[in-house]
Design an enzyme around this catalytic site. Sequence first.
Site, PDB file in Angstrom:
ATOM      1  N   ASP A   6      29.060 100.567  47.963  1.00 38.87           N
ATOM      2  CA  ASP A   6      28.192 101.723  48.219  1.00 38.87           C
ATOM      3  C   ASP A   6      27.056 101.702  47.206  1.00 38.87           C
ATOM      4  O   ASP A   6      27.156 101.082  46.148  1.00 38.87           O
ATOM      5  CB  ASP A   6      28.977 103.038  48.112  1.00 38.87           C
ATOM      6  CG  ASP A   6      28.102 104.240  48.441  1.00 38.87           C
ATOM      7  OD1 ASP A   6      27.304 104.153  49.400  1.00 38.87           O
ATOM      8  OD2 ASP A   6      28.182 105.262  47.744  1.00 38.87           O
ATOM      9  N   SER A   7      25.989 102.430  47.541  1.00 38.84           N
ATOM     10  CA  SER A   7      24.872 102.551  46.608  1.00 38.84           C
ATOM     11  C   SER A   7      25.291 103.313  45.343  1.00 38.84           C
ATOM     12  O   SER A   7      24.634 103.222  44.327  1.00 38.84           O
ATOM     13  CB  SER A   7      23.716 103.291  47.294  1.00 38.84           C
ATOM     14  OG  SER A   7      24.180 104.531  47.801  1.00 38.84           O
ATOM     15  N   CYS A  69      28.356 102.390  52.464  1.00 34.44           N
ATOM     16  CA  CYS A  69      27.048 103.049  52.429  1.00 34.44           C
ATOM     17  C   CYS A  69      26.434 103.036  53.834  1.00 34.44           C
ATOM     18  O   CYS A  69      26.247 101.974  54.431  1.00 34.44           O
ATOM     19  CB  CYS A  69      26.141 102.293  51.463  1.00 34.44           C
ATOM     20  SG  CYS A  69      24.489 102.985  51.351  1.00 34.44           S
ATOM     21  N   GLU A 154      24.864 115.136  43.949  1.00 33.11           N
ATOM     22  CA  GLU A 154      24.906 114.363  42.701  1.00 33.11           C
ATOM     23  C   GLU A 154      24.712 115.273  41.488  1.00 33.11           C
ATOM     24  O   GLU A 154      25.158 114.963  40.397  1.00 33.11           O
ATOM     25  CB  GLU A 154      23.810 113.299  42.708  1.00 33.11           C
ATOM     26  CG  GLU A 154      23.940 112.347  43.860  1.00 33.11           C
ATOM     27  CD  GLU A 154      24.401 110.969  43.460  1.00 33.11           C
ATOM     28  OE1 GLU A 154      23.816 110.431  42.536  1.00 33.11           O
ATOM     29  OE2 GLU A 154      25.346 110.465  44.083  1.00 33.11           O
ATOM     30  N   CYS A 186      26.477 109.961  56.224  1.00 30.23           N
ATOM     31  CA  CYS A 186      26.172 109.628  54.824  1.00 30.23           C
ATOM     32  C   CYS A 186      27.460 109.835  54.031  1.00 30.23           C
ATOM     33  O   CYS A 186      28.207 110.784  54.297  1.00 30.23           O
ATOM     34  CB  CYS A 186      25.070 110.554  54.306  1.00 30.23           C
ATOM     35  SG  CYS A 186      24.766 110.398  52.534  1.00 30.23           S
ATOM     36  N   HIS A 188      28.033 111.012  51.215  1.00 32.38           N
ATOM     37  CA  HIS A 188      28.167 112.244  50.432  1.00 32.38           C
ATOM     38  C   HIS A 188      28.532 113.480  51.255  1.00 32.38           C
ATOM     39  O   HIS A 188      29.013 114.462  50.706  1.00 32.38           O
ATOM     40  CB  HIS A 188      26.846 112.545  49.728  1.00 32.38           C
ATOM     41  CG  HIS A 188      26.558 111.639  48.570  1.00 32.38           C
ATOM     42  ND1 HIS A 188      26.576 110.280  48.675  1.00 32.38           N
ATOM     43  CD2 HIS A 188      26.236 111.921  47.283  1.00 32.38           C
ATOM     44  CE1 HIS A 188      26.273 109.744  47.508  1.00 32.38           C
ATOM     45  NE2 HIS A 188      26.066 110.720  46.639  1.00 32.38           N
TER      46      HIS A 188
HETATM   47  N1  DGL Z   1      25.413 106.040  50.131  1.00 32.14           N
HETATM   48  C1  DGL Z   1      24.223 106.529  50.806  1.00 32.14           C
HETATM   49  C2  DGL Z   1      24.533 106.635  52.312  1.00 32.14           C
HETATM   50  O1  DGL Z   1      25.673 106.717  52.723  1.00 32.14           O
HETATM   51  C3  DGL Z   1      23.769 107.856  50.265  1.00 32.14           C
HETATM   52  C4  DGL Z   1      23.162 107.771  48.883  1.00 32.14           C
HETATM   53  C5  DGL Z   1      21.894 106.941  48.848  1.00 32.14           C
HETATM   54  O2  DGL Z   1      20.842 107.399  49.344  1.00 32.14           O
HETATM   55  O3  DGL Z   1      21.966 105.838  48.335  1.00 32.14           O
HETATM   56  O4  DGL Z   1      23.610 106.650  53.088  1.00 32.14           O
END
Ligand code: DGL
Length: 267
Positions: A6-7, A69, A154, A186, A188
């Site tokens: 993930d990012s 991600c 966050e 997403c 989050h």
């Molecule tokens: N992990 C990213 C997603 O699921 C969200 C956070 C980001 O923008 O990197 O799209």
Amino acid sequence: MIGVFDSGFGGLVVLREFLQLLPGYDYLYLGDNARIPYGTRSDRVVLRFTEQAVDYLFRQGCRLIILACHTASAKALRTIQQVYLPVHYHENRVLGVVIPTVEEALAKSRSKRIGVIGTEGTVASQSFELELKKLDPTVEVIQQACPLLVPLIEAGEQDWEGTAMILRRYLAPLKAARVDTLILGCTHYSILKDQIRGIMGNGRELICSGQVTAAKLVDYLRRHPEMEGRLSRGGQRRYLTTDLTPRFQQLAGLFMGQPVNSEVVEL
Ligand code: DGL
């Protein structure tokens, strides 16, 4: 070993579901916290960052990687599967969260009016819409980018009244369009699931990619014994991040539901 990328730490919500359903395998989690967010970046940059992460995880011994991600799944997965893997790691596999989520949404929706919320990048990529329409050309898809939600979560502001107000504003067009199924596109957003349910109302299905992807992974491994047999099964879990800030442990705990000890790595 199964890699989960993930990012940042949002993908821990996906890993958490894998650990519930498939606890026996070894897992290596990588969060690119030094370069989050991906949601506002160009296709080219998301692809480059994701390729670096995938390459790193393969070099650590992963045979199968899940892109938890959504932005990376939407913008980079296809190129990685079609161009990168055949050249560099033809025996390994990279899977994403978009297809499992789309399949589940179509299975659950009766009216075939499906909403998608995601980062700017995910929505602009149209990936969810394209995949939904590939499986059912009659489906109506209403998308809404929610760029403020990732920074709010966050910042630990998921319970703030301002977040509820912003969420109501983002969800208003989806309510007005009377979608009966909403994809939380997403990592989050599952943190806000209860608030989203409260705003959208009880009659609507919310699709969280973590649970869905875990169930599909069980099925994938059953259908691909050649891959399943190559995955190590020591019950090992390691958490890697490209940046460790004081905030990290707190947020990692929020997403994972338990404290996480992370190691810092350079990609
Ligand atoms: N992990 C990213 C997603 O699921 C969200 C956070 C980001 O923008 O990197 O799209």
